[in-house]
Design a protein around this motif. Sequence first.
Motif, PDB file in Angstrom:
ATOM      1  N   ARG A   1       0.828  -1.218   0.000  1.00 35.15           N
ATOM      2  CA  ARG A   1       0.000   0.000   0.000  1.00 35.15           C
ATOM      3  C   ARG A   1       0.862   1.267   0.000  1.00 35.15           C
ATOM      4  O   ARG A   1       0.466   2.296  -0.585  1.00 35.15           O
ATOM      5  N   GLU A   2       2.005   1.204   0.614  1.00 33.73           N
ATOM      6  CA  GLU A   2       2.889   2.375   0.705  1.00 33.73           C
ATOM      7  C   GLU A   2       3.454   2.804  -0.651  1.00 33.73           C
ATOM      8  O   GLU A   2       3.983   3.899  -0.789  1.00 33.73           O
ATOM      9  N   LYS A   3       3.305   1.960  -1.643  1.00 34.24           N
ATOM     10  CA  LYS A   3       3.866   2.248  -2.961  1.00 34.24           C
ATOM     11  C   LYS A   3       2.983   3.188  -3.783  1.00 34.24           C
ATOM     12  O   LYS A   3       3.402   3.657  -4.847  1.00 34.24           O
ATOM     13  N   GLU A   4       1.758   3.470  -3.309  1.00 35.10           N
ATOM     14  CA  GLU A   4       0.865   4.373  -4.039  1.00 35.10           C
ATOM     15  C   GLU A   4       0.400   5.510  -3.141  1.00 35.10           C
ATOM     16  O   GLU A   4       0.280   5.358  -1.920  1.00 35.10           O
ATOM     17  N   LYS A   5       0.086   6.647  -3.754  1.00 37.98           N
ATOM     18  CA  LYS A   5      -0.236   7.859  -2.996  1.00 37.98           C
ATOM     19  C   LYS A   5      -1.588   7.804  -2.297  1.00 37.98           C
ATOM     20  O   LYS A   5      -1.775   8.392  -1.232  1.00 37.98           O
ATOM     21  N   ASP A   6      -2.570   7.130  -2.908  1.00 40.70           N
ATOM     22  CA  ASP A   6      -3.894   7.044  -2.286  1.00 40.70           C
ATOM     23  C   ASP A   6      -4.526   5.704  -2.642  1.00 40.70           C
ATOM     24  O   ASP A   6      -4.034   4.970  -3.500  1.00 40.70           O
ATOM     25  N   PHE A   7      -5.634   5.399  -1.981  1.00 43.11           N
ATOM     26  CA  PHE A   7      -6.233   4.071  -2.128  1.00 43.11           C
ATOM     27  C   PHE A   7      -6.753   3.821  -3.543  1.00 43.11           C
ATOM     28  O   PHE A   7      -6.603   2.717  -4.081  1.00 43.11           O
ATOM     29  N   LEU A   8      -7.368   4.820  -4.160  1.00 43.09           N
ATOM     30  CA  LEU A   8      -7.908   4.634  -5.501  1.00 43.09           C
ATOM     31  C   LEU A   8      -6.792   4.366  -6.505  1.00 43.09           C
ATOM     32  O   LEU A   8      -6.925   3.504  -7.387  1.00 43.09           O
ATOM     33  N   SER A   9      -5.688   5.063  -6.365  1.00 42.59           N
ATOM     34  CA  SER A   9      -4.530   4.808  -7.224  1.00 42.59           C
ATOM     35  C   SER A   9      -3.995   3.395  -6.997  1.00 42.59           C
ATOM     36  O   SER A   9      -3.538   2.722  -7.929  1.00 42.59           O
ATOM     37  N   PHE A  10      -4.044   2.963  -5.762  1.00 44.30           N
ATOM     38  CA  PHE A  10      -3.630   1.605  -5.400  1.00 44.30           C
ATOM     39  C   PHE A  10      -4.497   0.576  -6.129  1.00 44.30           C
ATOM     40  O   PHE A  10      -3.990  -0.405  -6.693  1.00 44.30           O
ATOM     41  N   CYS A  11      -5.810   0.809  -6.142  1.00 44.90           N
ATOM     42  CA  CYS A  11      -6.736  -0.100  -6.831  1.00 44.90           C
ATOM     43  C   CYS A  11      -6.474  -0.135  -8.332  1.00 44.90           C
ATOM     44  O   CYS A  11      -6.692  -1.165  -8.984  1.00 44.90           O
ATOM     45  N   LYS A  12      -6.026   0.981  -8.894  1.00 47.92           N
ATOM     46  CA  LYS A  12      -5.826   1.082 -10.343  1.00 47.92           C
ATOM     47  C   LYS A  12      -4.446   0.594 -10.789  1.00 47.92           C
ATOM     48  O   LYS A  12      -4.209   0.457 -11.995  1.00 47.92           O
ATOM     49  N   ASN A  13      -3.565   0.355  -9.845  1.00 50.81           N
ATOM     50  CA  ASN A  13      -2.236  -0.158 -10.179  1.00 50.81           C
ATOM     51  C   ASN A  13      -2.351  -1.669 -10.349  1.00 50.81           C
ATOM     52  O   ASN A  13      -2.395  -2.427  -9.379  1.00 50.81           O
TER      53      ASN A  13
END
Length: 333
Positions: A34-46
């Motif tokens: 999770r720390e690799k993305e700036k926010d949760f939505l960006s995390f879902c889209k990665n």
Amino acid sequence: MLLLKSLEGEKIERFPVWLMRQAGRYMPQYRQLREKEKDFLSFCKNVDLAVKVSLLPLELLGVDAIIIFSDILVPLEPMGILVRFEEGEGPKLEWDQRVDGLKRITSKDTEFVNEIVKGVKAVQKEVPVIGFCGGPWTLFVYTVEGKGNTDFKKAKLFMWQREEEYRKFLSLLSDNLVEYLKGQVKAGADLVQVFDSWLMHIPYENLKDYALLLKDFFQRLKQELKVPVIYFYRGSGEYLEILKGLPVSAFSVDWTVDMLGWMERDARTFQGNLDPSVLYCEEEVLQRKVVELLKKIPRRTKYIFNLGHGLSPDMELSKVKLVVDTVKKHRLA
């Protein structure tokens, strides 16, 4: 695959197990990704990260199904609704309250979700992959309220005072969710689950009307997806009396429902319904509660072990693993 066999009523040696929100913050490995993305939505889209997160429960827990890592609010964004996640506060949604301004979507509008399904399928073939979406009512109340809430007053007022727009909104959501799930199944999802997590907030007098919309929605899913469909809702057993006519493969229910009683009179598969709070108990008590439930199941197939709701961030990974291991050790005579 064990879970699909159980859904179809085939002979099995033990009950299959997976857990709602099985990949989450209670896992140190999840938090690292999770720390690799700036926010949760960006995390879902990665896609690469989402595939890795989706696979964690198989690697760490040994579950019998992988549900792809995403969020029920994802298909709202291409409809024209601003969706953002704020740390510690949950999702926030914004729109102009004009139903006519919302868009129809296709599966291409959320292609990253389909790519997550493909990625998980490419890595493993041993367990089925579950696609999912939110239920029309749940997405409606989230959108109108702009966030999760305790009484959903705004959504109820919208439903009562703007009845025609309410019906249009739910119809549009249903159309879009069919397309959304079609994309996941085309990408390789072996089954899908519809999460109506906030259904307990719909007034009982309005539930019959909503059930008619759901009947059409699930009939379309049955015809167009041609894979098993599980319906998870939160609400009492009295709700299930109204929902029992839905053309779904399985009902997933919470701990307020007499699941064992329903299994005696309804031949469909049931999933659930251990209260997640049991995971805060000492290990001995936790293990006993799991075994007690398994011993009471009045059939030897057409049952899937799960919780009555999702895992919470403050739960212990070792206890979650204990639940899965206990279910897998319970052999059917």
